[in-house]
Design a protein around this motif. Structure first.
Motif: not given
Length: 266
Positions: A14-15, A18-20, A79-81, A117
């Motif tokens: 996830i890191k 970067k948001g993808q 922490h991210g999509p 989520d």
């Protein structure tokens, strides 16, 4: 790997992205992949591994394998999509077991005060003909589908694609295969959920226009195929292609199908 080890790896992905968005398939062991994993138990030798205890069947039978992964994935979703995809579902009973387990783990995490989520998308791979035929029943309970063509073709045509004696029968253009793909795409459209495709078909430039015409909009493939498939997508008027692609479904044998597909690429 335990829950903490898996979480560490998911967070690293996830890191890096970067948001993808990232889609992670749950444990897909069995068949040609050893499903013992070093655990100390007598390993059952299946007479037909491709049809035996594998993927979601193994996970539901042995939740000590499945629960840590689901917990790690749900924790990572904060922490991210992230999307979670389940392999080799064949019955709605399996689907409801999986969804029930996810809700149970969400409740556990909430009780612990652990972030996740609550709307993490859940999807499934359509790789068993029974699921493709019943795709509308599955689609109404899921957020996305992905057609796994390698296994879908293998199971539809009752051939082992790695067996040199019969793999000449492995045919992505078999009329039955194309109908199952089209029916799955229609089920996704009716349920208003996205349907992707993974497997060798999705990265085959010769089949790209056919799949576009049948309604496929999300392709998953090896990096080596990306540029050629992208060029075809950009050069194609899908609206004009749709009627000609649907005509392929009316072909009755491989030769007719292949001829009509070739015309799509002229």
């Amino acid at each position: 790997p335990d829950e903490s080890e898996q979480l560490e790896q998911y967070l690293a992905i996830i890191k890096t992205l970067k948001g993808q968005p990232i889609t992670i398939r749950t444990l897909d062991l069995g068949a040609d992949k050893n499903c013992c994993g070093g655990r100390e138990r007598e390993e059952h030798i299946s007479p037909n591994p491709a049809l035996g205890l594998r993927a979601i069947r193994l996970c539901l039978k042995e939740p000590e394998l499945f629960r840590p992964q689901l917990r790690a994935l749900l924790r990572a979703s904060a922490h991210g999509p992230l999307r979670i995809m389940f392999p080799m579902l064949s019955t709605t009973q399996e689907l409801f077991q999986v969804l029930g387990l996810v809700e149970e783990i969400k409740a556990e995490l909430a009780a612990e005060g652990t972030r996740y989520d609550p709307l993490v998308p859940l999807g499934a791979i359509v790789e068993v003909p029974a699921m493709a035929v019943a795709a509308p029943l599955f689609a109404r309970h899921l957020d996305f589908l992905s057609i796994g063509t390698n296994d879908l073709i293998q199971y539809t045509l009752a051939i082992d694609r790695v067996d040199d004696e019969v793999n000449y029968l492995y045919d992505p253009l078999h009329p039955a295969v194309l109908r199952l793909i089209h029916d799955t795409l229609k089920a996704g459209q009716k349920a208003c959920i996205p349907v992707a495709m993974c497997g060798e078909m999705a990265g085959d430039p010769k089949l790209c226009r056919l799949l576009l015409g049948l309604g496929l909009t999300q392709f998953s493939m090896q990096p080596a195929s990306l540029l050629e498939v992208k060029r075809i997508v950009l050069d194609t008027d899908v609206d004009k292609l749709r009627r000609r692609a649907l005509a392929v479904l009316r072909a009755t044998d491989h030769e007719q199908v292949a001829a009509r597909v070739a015309k799509l690429n002229d």
